[in-house]
Design a protein around this motif. Sequence first.
Motif, PDB file in Angstrom:
ATOM      1  N   LEU A 230       0.832  -1.202   0.000  1.00  0.00           N
ATOM      2  CA  LEU A 230       0.000   0.000   0.000  1.00  0.00           C
ATOM      3  C   LEU A 230       0.871   1.257   0.000  1.00  0.00           C
ATOM      4  N   LYS A 231       1.957   1.216   0.755  1.00  0.00           N
ATOM      5  CA  LYS A 231       2.873   2.359   0.814  1.00  0.00           C
ATOM      6  C   LYS A 231       3.444   2.672  -0.566  1.00  0.00           C
ATOM      7  N   SER A 232       3.947   1.656  -1.248  1.00  0.00           N
ATOM      8  CA  SER A 232       4.588   1.880  -2.544  1.00  0.00           C
ATOM      9  C   SER A 232       3.574   2.161  -3.647  1.00  0.00           C
ATOM     10  N   THR A 233       2.441   1.481  -3.616  1.00  0.00           N
ATOM     11  CA  THR A 233       1.446   1.641  -4.688  1.00  0.00           C
ATOM     12  C   THR A 233       0.768   2.998  -4.628  1.00  0.00           C
ATOM     13  N   PHE A 234       0.423   3.436  -3.424  1.00  0.00           N
ATOM     14  CA  PHE A 234      -0.338   4.683  -3.281  1.00  0.00           C
ATOM     15  C   PHE A 234       0.512   5.858  -2.816  1.00  0.00           C
ATOM     16  N   GLY A 235       1.813   5.647  -2.636  1.00  0.00           N
ATOM     17  CA  GLY A 235       2.689   6.738  -2.232  1.00  0.00           C
ATOM     18  C   GLY A 235       2.400   7.237  -0.828  1.00  0.00           C
ATOM     19  N   LEU A 236       2.182   6.326   0.102  1.00  0.00           N
ATOM     20  CA  LEU A 236       1.819   6.687   1.461  1.00  0.00           C
ATOM     21  C   LEU A 236       3.023   6.645   2.395  1.00  0.00           C
ATOM     22  N   SER A 237       2.909   7.318   3.518  1.00  0.00           N
ATOM     23  CA  SER A 237       3.894   7.156   4.582  1.00  0.00           C
ATOM     24  C   SER A 237       3.646   5.815   5.259  1.00  0.00           C
ATOM     25  N   ASP A 238       4.612   5.366   6.042  1.00  0.00           N
ATOM     26  CA  ASP A 238       4.409   4.116   6.787  1.00  0.00           C
ATOM     27  C   ASP A 238       3.168   4.203   7.669  1.00  0.00           C
ATOM     28  N   ASP A 239       3.034   5.300   8.391  1.00  0.00           N
ATOM     29  CA  ASP A 239       1.901   5.442   9.306  1.00  0.00           C
ATOM     30  C   ASP A 239       0.577   5.406   8.541  1.00  0.00           C
ATOM     31  N   ALA A 240       0.495   6.120   7.442  1.00  0.00           N
ATOM     32  CA  ALA A 240      -0.748   6.135   6.661  1.00  0.00           C
ATOM     33  C   ALA A 240      -1.050   4.769   6.072  1.00  0.00           C
ATOM     34  N   ALA A 241      -0.014   4.042   5.670  1.00  0.00           N
ATOM     35  CA  ALA A 241      -0.211   2.711   5.097  1.00  0.00           C
ATOM     36  C   ALA A 241      -0.691   1.718   6.156  1.00  0.00           C
ATOM     37  N   TRP A 242      -0.112   1.802   7.365  1.00  0.00           N
ATOM     38  CA  TRP A 242      -0.606   0.950   8.450  1.00  0.00           C
ATOM     39  C   TRP A 242      -2.085   1.213   8.696  1.00  0.00           C
ATOM     40  N   ARG A 243      -2.466   2.474   8.665  1.00  0.00           N
ATOM     41  CA  ARG A 243      -3.844   2.862   8.995  1.00  0.00           C
ATOM     42  C   ARG A 243      -4.835   2.542   7.873  1.00  0.00           C
ATOM     43  N   LYS A 244      -4.348   2.042   6.745  1.00  0.00           N
ATOM     44  CA  LYS A 244      -5.219   1.523   5.694  1.00  0.00           C
ATOM     45  C   LYS A 244      -5.193  -0.003   5.643  1.00  0.00           C
ATOM     46  N   SER A 245      -4.441  -0.614   6.555  1.00  0.00           N
ATOM     47  CA  SER A 245      -4.239  -2.064   6.559  1.00  0.00           C
ATOM     48  C   SER A 245      -5.041  -2.721   7.677  1.00  0.00           C
ATOM     49  N   GLY A 246      -5.404  -3.977   7.441  1.00  0.00           N
ATOM     50  CA  GLY A 246      -6.113  -4.731   8.463  1.00  0.00           C
ATOM     51  C   GLY A 246      -5.855  -6.213   8.318  1.00  0.00           C
ATOM     52  N   LEU A 247      -6.403  -6.980   9.256  1.00  0.00           N
ATOM     53  CA  LEU A 247      -6.239  -8.434   9.200  1.00  0.00           C
ATOM     54  C   LEU A 247      -7.489  -9.120   9.721  1.00  0.00           C
ATOM     55  N   SER A 248      -7.725 -10.299   9.187  1.00  0.00           N
ATOM     56  CA  SER A 248      -8.778 -11.172   9.684  1.00  0.00           C
ATOM     57  C   SER A 248      -8.167 -12.542   9.906  1.00  0.00           C
ATOM     58  N   SER A 249      -7.941 -12.886  11.165  1.00  0.00           N
ATOM     59  CA  SER A 249      -7.309 -14.142  11.522  1.00  0.00           C
ATOM     60  C   SER A 249      -8.347 -15.265  11.548  1.00  0.00           C
ATOM     61  N   MET A 250      -7.925 -16.445  11.968  1.00  0.00           N
ATOM     62  CA  MET A 250      -8.841 -17.577  12.144  1.00  0.00           C
ATOM     63  C   MET A 250      -8.535 -18.212  13.481  1.00  0.00           C
ATOM     64  N   ASN A 251      -9.534 -18.291  14.350  1.00  0.00           N
ATOM     65  CA  ASN A 251      -9.291 -18.779  15.704  1.00  0.00           C
ATOM     66  C   ASN A 251      -9.169 -20.302  15.751  1.00  0.00           C
ATOM     67  N   GLY A 252      -8.225 -20.765  16.570  1.00  0.00           N
ATOM     68  CA  GLY A 252      -8.034 -22.191  16.742  1.00  0.00           C
ATOM     69  C   GLY A 252      -7.397 -22.840  15.530  1.00  0.00           C
ATOM     70  N   HIS A 253      -7.810 -24.075  15.243  1.00  0.00           N
ATOM     71  CA  HIS A 253      -7.302 -24.782  14.070  1.00  0.00           C
ATOM     72  C   HIS A 253      -7.801 -24.095  12.806  1.00  0.00           C
ATOM     73  N   THR A 254      -6.908 -23.830  11.888  1.00  0.00           N
ATOM     74  CA  THR A 254      -7.301 -23.275  10.603  1.00  0.00           C
ATOM     75  C   THR A 254      -7.656 -24.429   9.666  1.00  0.00           C
ATOM     76  N   ASP A 255      -7.789 -24.141   8.386  1.00  0.00           N
ATOM     77  CA  ASP A 255      -8.125 -25.184   7.420  1.00  0.00           C
ATOM     78  C   ASP A 255      -6.959 -26.129   7.149  1.00  0.00           C
ATOM     79  N   ASN A 256      -5.743 -25.692   7.487  1.00  0.00           N
ATOM     80  CA  ASN A 256      -4.552 -26.514   7.252  1.00  0.00           C
ATOM     81  C   ASN A 256      -4.241 -27.358   8.480  1.00  0.00           C
ATOM     82  N   ALA A 257      -4.114 -28.654   8.297  1.00  0.00           N
ATOM     83  CA  ALA A 257      -3.844 -29.552   9.414  1.00  0.00           C
ATOM     84  C   ALA A 257      -2.573 -29.137  10.147  1.00  0.00           C
TER      85      ALA A 257
END
Length: 312
Positions: A230-257
Amino acid sequence: MKIMRRILVAATAVTATVAMAPAANAAVNPVLAAPYLYQWENAQNPVTVMQQSGIKAFTLAFVLSNGKCNPQWDGERSLTGADITRVNQIRAAGGDAIPSIGGWSGNKLGPTCSNATTLAAAYQKVIDAGKFKAIDLDIENTDEYENNTVQDRILGAVKIIKQNNPGVRVVITIGTETGGPAGKGTRLIQQAEALNVPVDTWSVMPFDFSSGGDMVAMTKSAVTGLKNQLKSTFGLSDDAAWRKSGLSSMNGHTDNAGEVVSVANFKSIVSWANSVHLARVSFWAVNRDCNNCAGISQGKYDFTKANAAFTG
């Protein structure tokens, strides 16, 4: 998410129709800390979850096509039926919700709608039905992710939605490698810049990497890779790029054994996400957040409680 998240189990049809949802709770950011909640297996009462965990928002999965360019919950329930009753309950309890459009399986709106205008109209129906102030586009698998024409159609629809609803925030959720998005994911980010599409938040799903390993380290690496793109593609600062980033984890066992995100792992991920000021932290899913529901020993709503500690 091939097993627990990506295989859509048909929900029981609901025919009752209720009033449209009340206006969204202005005090709650539905993007920030909003774990996924679905209705086809081990459905949870969101108000009970809120009371027992401290969470204020949920990502409601999934809005799909009913076979035509027409959105319905799980592709079969009215936009203004029982699911909006659930939104009303969340808002009455002081929270809010964001609808997730897409997912791994089922009929998707992106390939079904013929162009960006009709796809935007489908998204607009969802926004209007719930008076939502944000939407999550979960773009993975099928032509929504793999087909360049459909990717561009989705981005064109987002551009129309943002023009017509400047206050509505758009989250795009995609898969990732340990080093960040790759292949079609990178292409989607680059096309958003090329087409001048104002996506508010890009979120990755940092799991299904291997048969095990340090999930905290791999999550950090994947999200850092997203930030750097995001930083390189949109020309953002590190802080601005972090603030456009997110994550969605998976609790417990994931789909991979063998691959497991423990409660301690997720708490560490949330702590790190707070330190870099991500825009969003979520996980799949509240329905799996109980002892052995995700194949691990834990307390009920331990992951949801940890998610509630994310403040951005």
